[in-house]
Design a protein around this motif. Structure first.
Motif, PDB file in Angstrom:
ATOM      1  N   ASP A 200      86.413  62.040  27.349  1.00  0.00           N
ATOM      2  CA  ASP A 200      85.907  63.169  26.565  1.00  0.00           C
ATOM      3  C   ASP A 200      84.643  63.671  27.260  1.00  0.00           C
ATOM      4  OD1 ASP A 200      84.898  64.962  24.736  1.00  0.00           O
ATOM      5  OD2 ASP A 200      85.379  63.731  22.987  1.00  0.00           O
ATOM      6  N   THR A 201      84.816  64.572  28.196  1.00  0.00           N
ATOM      7  CA  THR A 201      83.720  64.977  29.083  1.00  0.00           C
ATOM      8  C   THR A 201      82.698  65.893  28.419  1.00  0.00           C
ATOM      9  OG1 THR A 201      85.071  66.810  29.925  1.00  0.00           O
ATOM     10  CG2 THR A 201      85.145  64.732  31.144  1.00  0.00           C
TER      11      THR A 201
ATOM     12  N   CYS B 245      83.237  59.419  29.808  1.00  0.00           N
ATOM     13  CA  CYS B 245      82.459  60.395  29.025  1.00  0.00           C
ATOM     14  C   CYS B 245      81.256  60.809  29.871  1.00  0.00           C
ATOM     15  CB  CYS B 245      82.035  59.797  27.692  1.00  0.00           C
ATOM     16  SG  CYS B 245      83.399  59.504  26.551  1.00  0.00           S
TER      17      CYS B 245
ATOM     18  N   ARG C 190      89.828  63.490  19.944  1.00  0.00           N
ATOM     19  CA  ARG C 190      89.984  63.573  21.395  1.00  0.00           C
ATOM     20  C   ARG C 190      90.964  64.661  21.810  1.00  0.00           C
ATOM     21  NH1 ARG C 190      91.620  58.794  22.146  1.00  0.00           N
ATOM     22  NH2 ARG C 190      93.818  59.222  22.553  1.00  0.00           N
TER      23      ARG C 190
ATOM     24  N   CYS D  20      80.389  56.604  32.570  1.00  0.00           N
ATOM     25  CA  CYS D  20      79.465  57.436  31.780  1.00  0.00           C
ATOM     26  C   CYS D  20      78.309  57.821  32.705  1.00  0.00           C
ATOM     27  CB  CYS D  20      78.974  56.680  30.555  1.00  0.00           C
ATOM     28  SG  CYS D  20      80.250  56.420  29.300  1.00  0.00           S
TER      29      CYS D  20
ATOM     30  N   PHE E 119      84.633  54.648  25.682  1.00  0.00           N
ATOM     31  CA  PHE E 119      83.896  55.825  26.141  1.00  0.00           C
ATOM     32  C   PHE E 119      84.104  56.049  27.646  1.00  0.00           C
ATOM     33  CE2 PHE E 119      81.801  54.349  22.315  1.00  0.00           C
ATOM     34  CZ  PHE E 119      81.610  55.537  21.609  1.00  0.00           C
TER      35      PHE E 119
END
Length: 412
Positions: free
Chosen positions: A120-121, A143, A92, A166, A140
């Motif tokens: 964490d794009t 993300c 990360r 997400c 997540f």
């Protein structure tokens, strides 16, 4: 006159053949080409496979694989392990991974750690190992590019906010093994259109992409990317916490006469809802169920309901502490302008108001105001109260509101 060199000449230079003519030109051209090629940067390393062990962590495994700049790796396959929380932190913090294959990896404790890939794009695709049994909270979260992920058959627990935000996920499959799933796992997944549950799952069930408990008494989650109208099936008794949270394209909802319980935040931030009707069967609506619905102008209640009623689109109920008293439950967020609370109201629920209210009069009968009652009332300019003795309130009542810009009028 411009010199021309044929392809045959260049090919002969590459093969080292002696040429009777133009040999010096050939040699010069060859050297020039070599200089150009040597000046070009080497292609970035994008795909890497590494093997970990008890004595080799991820950073060391990447180094052993010849990776000098981990930021260039976009596709990573990990075998062995154990992958520890510190290894996930390393990914990360230092890497820009698009695709991560952990199918042959050993994850410590068989659990994806909390916040493993938090915001964490750049992450697009993840393959999880079949050995994991839990996905940690916010693993997540955020993300926003994630489009592909498997939940292995063996996972029993998916913790709070694991896939929240997400926004590129369109569908998710829940295996038979899952028995414990927090109700806000998939909130703010704005493009999610379908939940698919394995038929062998003993606790969860999906119908037409909507998530329910196995016997379909409770609606757990409606996909946030769905558009248009939706009718809750007859037989559903409970609309769960966050069930329609941030379903911004839900334009209409039909609640059947089987529903008795509407949980907290159930329809929060359903920005496209303009009206809804509470059936006679409903006996409990938890505070905040309709908060931040900025275009909701009317909450209607079936005349047969003995607990709740509506007046000019606002929702009221018999008092929380005394059934002979009256509580203002929700003033729709889409109603604008001036509002005077009726003289018989004794309590204002938490999250009762939001958005478009500009002026409010509170009668002396009100003795209790719940937390966040005026949260997000950014347009509120004045409040008139009829109390001669100030009513004690806590600091959360006006959370998110600049009270310095609100005029308070009290009895002379």
């Amino acid at each position: 006159m411009e010199s021309k060199v044929s392809k045959k000449t260049i090919e002969s230079c590459r093969k080292g053949r002696a040429l009777p003519l133009r040999s010096r030109l050939c040699r010069s051209l060859f050297l020039l080409l070599m200089c150009i090629l040597s000046a070009l940067p080497l292609a970035a390393q994008t795909t890497v496979s590494v093997t970990m062990s008890e004595t080799v962590n991820l950073q060391q495994a990447l180094s052993a694989a010849g990776v000098s700049d981990v930021a260039t790796v976009t596709h990573l396959t990990i075998t062995g392990g154990p992958l520890k929380a510190t290894d996930f932190d390393y990914i990360r913090s230092n890497m820009i991974i698009q695709a991560l294959d952990m199918s042959a990896a050993d994850v410590q404790g068989n659990r994806i750690p909390s916040m493993a890939f938090y915001q964490d794009t750049g992450l697009i695709a993840v393959t999880l190992p079949e050995t994991i049994t839990a996905i940690g909270s916010y693993a997540f979260f955020g993300c926003s590019s994630l489009t592909q992920i498997n939940i292995p058959d063996g996972v029993t627990t998916i913790e709070e906010g694991a896939f929240e935000g997400c926004t590129s996920l369109t569908t998710i499959t829940i295996p038979a093994s899952v028995t414990d799933m927090n109700l806000n796992v998939f909130i703010r997944c704005y493009n999610l259109t379908s939940f698919n549950v394995d038929d062998g799952n003993a606790k969860y069930y999906s119908v037409d992409g909507v998530l329910y408990d196995k016997i379909r008494n409770e609606l757990y989650a409606y996909p946030g990317g769905r558009r248009g109208a939706f009718a809750i099936p007859d037989g559903v008794e409970t609309i769960g916490s966050y069930a329609f949270y941030t379903c911004g394209n839900l334009s209409s909802i039909t609640i059947p006469n089987s529903v008795t319980y509407i949980a907290d935040n159930a329809f929060e931030k359903c920005f496209s809802l303009t009206s809804l009707t509470i059936p006679a069967s409903v006996t409990t609506i938890v505070t905040g169920a309709f908060s931040d619905c900025s275009n909701l102008t009317s909450i209607d209640v079936d005349a047969g309901n003995t607990k709740y009623w509506s007046n000019d689109g606002a929702l009221y109920e018999h008092g929380t502490y005394n059934v002979t008293e009256t509580s203002l439950h929700t003033y729709p967020g889409g109603k604008s302008g001036v509002f005077t609370i009726p003289d018989d109201v004794t309590e204002i629920h938490g999250n009762a108001f939001s958005y478009n209210l500009t002026s409010l009069t509170i009668p002396a009968s009100v003795t209790r105001i719940g937390n966040y009652a005026f949260e997000a009332c950014s347009r509120l300019t004045d409040i008139t109260v009829d109390w001669y003795v100030p009513l004690p309130i806590n600091g959360y009542v006006f959370r998110g509101v600049n009270t310095a810009e609100i005029s308070l009028y009290v009895p002379a």
